[in-house]
Design an enzyme around this catalytic site. Structure first.
Site, short mmCIF file in Angstrom:
data_model
loop_
_atom_site.label_atom_id
_atom_site.label_comp_id
_atom_site.label_asym_id
_atom_site.label_seq_id
_atom_site.Cartn_x
_atom_site.Cartn_y
_atom_site.Cartn_z
CE LYS A 36 22.02 2.12 21.35
NZ LYS A 36 21.59 1.73 19.95
CG ASP A 88 31.30 6.22 26.87
OD1 ASP A 88 30.83 7.27 27.03
OD2 ASP A 88 30.56 5.56 25.43
N GLY A 100 33.05 17.43 26.94
CA GLY A 100 32.44 17.51 28.72
C GLY A 100 30.34 18.04 28.74
CE LYS A 127 38.18 11.13 22.77
NZ LYS A 127 37.77 11.53 21.80
CE LYS A 155 46.31 7.95 20.50
NZ LYS A 155 46.89 8.21 19.29
CG PHE A 156 37.25 8.38 16.95
CD1 PHE A 156 35.80 9.36 16.89
CD2 PHE A 156 36.78 7.69 16.25
CE1 PHE A 156 34.31 8.07 17.76
CE2 PHE A 156 35.17 6.65 16.06
CZ PHE A 156 33.82 7.16 16.93
NE ARG A 202 27.18 0.90 20.59
CZ ARG A 202 27.27 2.35 21.52
NH1 ARG A 202 27.67 2.69 21.69
NH2 ARG A 202 26.19 3.08 20.48
P1 5GP Z 1 31.10 14.52 25.23
O1 5GP Z 1 29.61 15.11 25.35
O2 5GP Z 1 32.26 14.80 26.59
O3 5GP Z 1 31.88 15.53 24.11
O4 5GP Z 1 31.30 13.06 24.61
C1 5GP Z 1 30.67 12.12 25.73
C2 5GP Z 1 29.97 10.86 24.50
O5 5GP Z 1 30.64 10.96 23.40
C3 5GP Z 1 30.50 10.08 24.97
O6 5GP Z 1 30.35 9.66 26.57
C4 5GP Z 1 30.68 9.01 23.93
O7 5GP Z 1 29.63 8.15 24.02
C5 5GP Z 1 30.94 9.76 22.44
N1 5GP Z 1 32.31 10.26 22.27
C6 5GP Z 1 33.14 10.86 22.19
N2 5GP Z 1 34.59 10.71 22.40
C7 5GP Z 1 34.30 9.40 21.22
C8 5GP Z 1 35.47 8.59 21.28
O8 5GP Z 1 36.39 9.21 20.78
N3 5GP Z 1 34.80 7.43 20.22
C9 5GP Z 1 33.57 7.20 20.23
N4 5GP Z 1 33.04 6.46 20.33
N5 5GP Z 1 31.85 7.35 21.17
C10 5GP Z 1 32.95 8.97 21.76
#
Ligand code: 5GP
Length: 181
Positions: free
Chosen positions: A47, A104, A109, A135, A155-156, A169
């Protein structure tokens, strides 16, 4: 802008909607410049990317381009679960097409890597990744995204499509979790 508290966590203003709009225009101009065809397909990853994808799609202004949606889930609370579940698949025919994945945020990754493999298996002409946020220090697997709005530290963050357990959101600006939380 003020701090906001949600589920007992404090978030501080991090990226304003004006800055988001500016970088979205820049990224859209770069993608448009690099398009090899008039009718690429943009695949919005639900989403979280829905808001960025809408603004990006308006900004790129390519009448023959198309938008499609896919949904994966790997996050619970403020941590990546590390497991990928494809919830909503891609029904559109993308064989031979120029595909841009609209994300987003690229964190570990994992999502981007799984998406690329799934889409590459459908024999498109090309696949590139467009992400609002990236990141670099958190990347564990896969390629560096080709188009990036903002590179950020690990960061989150929330807002502008990004959630905390499905909430917040709708915030028009991006907020970061305060360090001491
Ligand atoms: P990855 O698979 O690269 O670890 O994470 C990708 C997904 O995790 C993103 O599409 C997002 O939905 C969620 N995500 C990653 N980092 C963040 C963050 O800092 N905040 C939030 N709200 N979602 C995150």
């Amino acid at each position: 802008m003020d701090n906001i508290t949600i589920k007992g966590l404090t978030f501080e203003p991090y990226i304003s909607h004006e800055e988001i709009a500016k970088q979205t225009e820049r990224v859209a101009a770069e993608v448009k410049r690099d398009c090899a065809t008039e009718s690429p397909i943009f695949v919005c990853v639900l989403k979280g990317a829905f808001m960025f994808a809408a603004d990006f799609f308006r900004a790129i202004n390519m009448p023959k381009s198309e938008i499609a949606f896919i949904r994966y889930k790997s996050y619970s609370g403020t941590e990546s679960t590390g497991e990928m579940n494809k919830i909503l698949g891609l029904n559109d025919d993308i064989e031979g097409r120029e595909v841009f994945i609209i994300e987003d945020i690229v964190d570990t990754g994992l999502t981007a890597h799984a998406l690329r493999s799934d889409i590459e298996a459908m024999n498109p002409k090309s696949v590139k990744m467009v992400t609002l946020l990236y990141k670099p220090e958190s990347l564990k697997i896969g390629k560096v995204p080709e188009y990036v709005g903002f590179e950020i530290p690990p960061k989150f963050i929330i807002g502008y499509g990004l959630d905390l357990d499905e909430q917040v959101r709708g915030l028009r600006d991006i907020y970061a979790l305060k360090k001491d939380e």
